[in-house]
Scaffold this active site. Structure first.
Site, PDB file in Angstrom:
ATOM      1  N   GLY A 146       0.824  -1.202   0.000  1.00 24.53           N
ATOM      2  CA  GLY A 146       0.000   0.000   0.000  1.00 24.53           C
ATOM      3  C   GLY A 146       0.851   1.241   0.000  1.00 24.53           C
ATOM      4  O   GLY A 146       1.831   1.324   0.750  1.00 24.53           O
ATOM      5  N   HIS A 176      -0.377   7.914   1.777  1.00 23.78           N
ATOM      6  CA  HIS A 176       0.414   8.838   2.597  1.00 23.78           C
ATOM      7  C   HIS A 176       1.477   8.121   3.427  1.00 23.78           C
ATOM      8  O   HIS A 176       2.660   8.433   3.349  1.00 23.78           O
ATOM      9  CB  HIS A 176      -0.508   9.637   3.524  1.00 23.78           C
ATOM     10  CG  HIS A 176      -1.609  10.335   2.810  1.00 23.78           C
ATOM     11  ND1 HIS A 176      -1.380  11.170   1.740  1.00 23.78           N
ATOM     12  CD2 HIS A 176      -2.953  10.317   2.991  1.00 23.78           C
ATOM     13  CE1 HIS A 176      -2.534  11.641   1.304  1.00 23.78           C
ATOM     14  NE2 HIS A 176      -3.495  11.135   2.043  1.00 23.78           N
ATOM     15  N   ALA A 177       1.053   7.161   4.234  1.00 22.94           N
ATOM     16  CA  ALA A 177       1.995   6.475   5.117  1.00 22.94           C
ATOM     17  C   ALA A 177       3.023   5.689   4.319  1.00 22.94           C
ATOM     18  O   ALA A 177       4.216   5.707   4.635  1.00 22.94           O
ATOM     19  CB  ALA A 177       1.240   5.552   6.073  1.00 22.94           C
ATOM     20  N   CYS A 204      -8.104  14.770   0.943  1.00 25.70           N
ATOM     21  CA  CYS A 204      -8.650  15.972   1.585  1.00 25.70           C
ATOM     22  C   CYS A 204      -8.822  17.110   0.590  1.00 25.70           C
ATOM     23  O   CYS A 204      -9.469  18.112   0.893  1.00 25.70           O
ATOM     24  CB  CYS A 204      -7.742  16.411   2.731  1.00 25.70           C
ATOM     25  SG  CYS A 204      -6.017  16.634   2.267  1.00 25.70           S
ATOM     26  N   THR A 233      -1.812  -0.200   4.209  1.00 27.16           N
ATOM     27  CA  THR A 233      -2.916  -0.490   3.304  1.00 27.16           C
ATOM     28  C   THR A 233      -4.061   0.503   3.407  1.00 27.16           C
ATOM     29  O   THR A 233      -5.036   0.413   2.661  1.00 27.16           O
ATOM     30  CB  THR A 233      -3.442  -1.909   3.579  1.00 27.16           C
ATOM     31  OG1 THR A 233      -3.568  -2.094   4.988  1.00 27.16           O
ATOM     32  CG2 THR A 233      -2.469  -2.950   3.046  1.00 27.16           C
TER      33      THR A 233
END
Length: 459
Positions: free
Chosen positions: A7, A10-11, A42, A111
């Site tokens: 995945g 962002h992270a 966002c 994920t």
């Protein structure tokens, strides 16, 4: 060291960059089932509302950039199975259908989350769409143009921002939420009442305390009636924004989780299996107001946690500072910020708390213009430790939410806030900054309660 990252929003993006910056010798493979990375969901409402003209600006990285760091990036590859003990996984190439196996020394589970899709009759209607990723945003953009009546289901941040975008675009907008207030996770009623009244004055139908019971398409399929516990609303497009759930089925039963499936991590982003790391919307955060874990899917949490994965992938190096769930919103000219628990959520979180409201002008009355500010401070009974705060004004005081966030993280009390050193300049604030005044209002409230208690004891 062979690292597999599953995945890459962002992270994942943050983790990959930091892992390879800190450990250039690491062999990093990324599996992402979508055709893009790092999309800022966002910004969807800004895209829908035409504020952002080029959606490319909503991506802050790409597979090519990650590859330039040294990662092997495999896009449109779906991880089908993970064996954390055996340190292997099965992957399907979505373009060719080929399935392969891979191994790892360290696994990073980033994920993310997926919109909650409630089991409502008729939810498969082509007029009912989700709002989470880039492709869904493009679909909303394409389909909204010739639509007049739009219903948004869910009064959280994304739902409210879409309501604003559609209303400003001249659409007839209906907002449906099963709870009695919008933005109930972030704001108390003193703030939400003002915002709800504003929405209604702008022509938005705000239908609260109404549970959606079904979606019924017209015979020609051009409209869908949203049936709720309180009414029926004909719509040409329905956007579902009822929250998110962690996307963690791949490691279910293999690492410790909360009841909702959010992976529990320690301060070094390690799961209950020390060779498996997790970050972002797939896991629970260490929540400073309570000292426990909470599921708070925010991009800010994700990028911080991803960075910490990279810092700690080889050995524990940098600890997580936790989060306060600090967030901001701009809605029809209102600037809104919140952090920590609200007065309403504190008991649910197991906190005995009190709260105080404070309203004033943000700067001296002799200035030619001014704006009212609304602020609320939530603090723990006994310790007087600050555990939450909310701010709202037509003047932009949202950075005060960041200041209150820092106060919570550092376990400051109402007295600390009342006396902390802030500058004074009439253009910006008063001799006592409005945060000082908020802290002093809390002190005055405590003094009054103590006086009442003493009087009651003497009678």
């Amino acid at each position: 060291m062979k690292v597999v990252v599953v995945g890459c929003t962002h992270a994942g993006t943050s983790a990959v960059k930091t892992i390879l910056s800190e450990n250039p010798e690491a062999e990093v493979t990324v599996y992402e089932r979508n055709d893009n990375v790092s999309f800022l969901s966002c910004g969807i409402a800004l895209f829908v509302g035409g504020v952002v003209k080029d959606p490319a600006g909503l991506f802050y990285s790409n597979p090519e950039e990650l590859a330039s760091f040294g990662a092997e990036v495999k896009m449109e590859h779906d991880v089908l199975n993970i064996d954390t003990k055996g340190k292997k996984l099965t992957v399907k190439d979505l373009k060719t259908g080929e399935e392969t196996e891979d191994t790892f020394d360290k696994l990073v589970v980033t994920t993310g989350s997926w919109p909650i899709i409630p089991p409502i009759e008729g939810i498969q209607s082509k007029n009912v769409v989700l709002c989470k990723n880039y492709n869904q945003a493009k679909e909303i953009i394409a389909r909204k143009e010739d639509k007049k009546k739009i219903t948004v289901v869910g009064g959280g941040y994304i739902g409210i921002e879409l309501v604003e975008a559609f209303a400003q675009d001249g659409k007839e907008v209906t907002l449906v939420d099963g709870l009695d207030r919008i933005l109930n996770k972030y704001l108390d009623s003193e703030f939400t009442t003002v915002l709800e009244d504003d929405l209604r004055e702008r022509g938005v139908k705000v239908q609260l305390n109404e549970m959606v019971q079904g979606f019924v398409d017209s015979e020609d399929g051009t409209t869908t009636t949203v049936k709720t516990s309180g009414g029926e609303y004909e719509s040409e497009l329905v956007i579902l924004c009822v929250g998110f759930r962690p996307n963690t089925e791949l490691v279910k039963g293999q690492v410790e989780m909360l009841g909702n499936g959010a992976i529990i991590v320690d301060n070094y982003m390690r799961t209950s299996n020390p060779d498996v790391f997790a970050a972002g919307d797939s896991c629970a955060v260490n929540y400073n107001p309570t000292g426990g874990h909470a599921y708070i899917p925010l991009a800010t949490n994700a990028v911080r946690m991803g960075l910490l994965v990279g810092k700690n992938i080889k050995e524990p190096t940098m600890e997580y500072r936790g989060t306060q769930s600090t967030s901001g919103l701009h809605l029809f000219g209102w600037n809104i910020g919140s952090t920590g628990v609200s007065e309403a959520s504190a008991p649910v979180m197991g906190l005995e708390a009190r709260a105080v409201m404070f309203e004033d002008n943000y700067r001296p009355e002799f200035m030619p213009t001014n704006e009212k500010i609304m602020m609320k401070l939530v603090y723990e009974v006994g310790t007087k430790r600050i555990v939450g705060g909310q701010v709202m004004s037509k003047y932009d005081i949202t950075q005060s939410a960041n200041t209150l966030s820092l106060a919570i993280q550092n376990k400051m009390t109402i007295e600390d806030l009342a006396l902390v050193d802030f500058f004074f300049q009439p253009v910006f604030d008063r001799p006592w900054n409005y945060l000082n005044l908020l802290g002093q209002a809390a002190m005055a409230h405590e003094a009054e309660l103590e006086k009442e208690s003493m009087n009651a004891g003497s009678n």
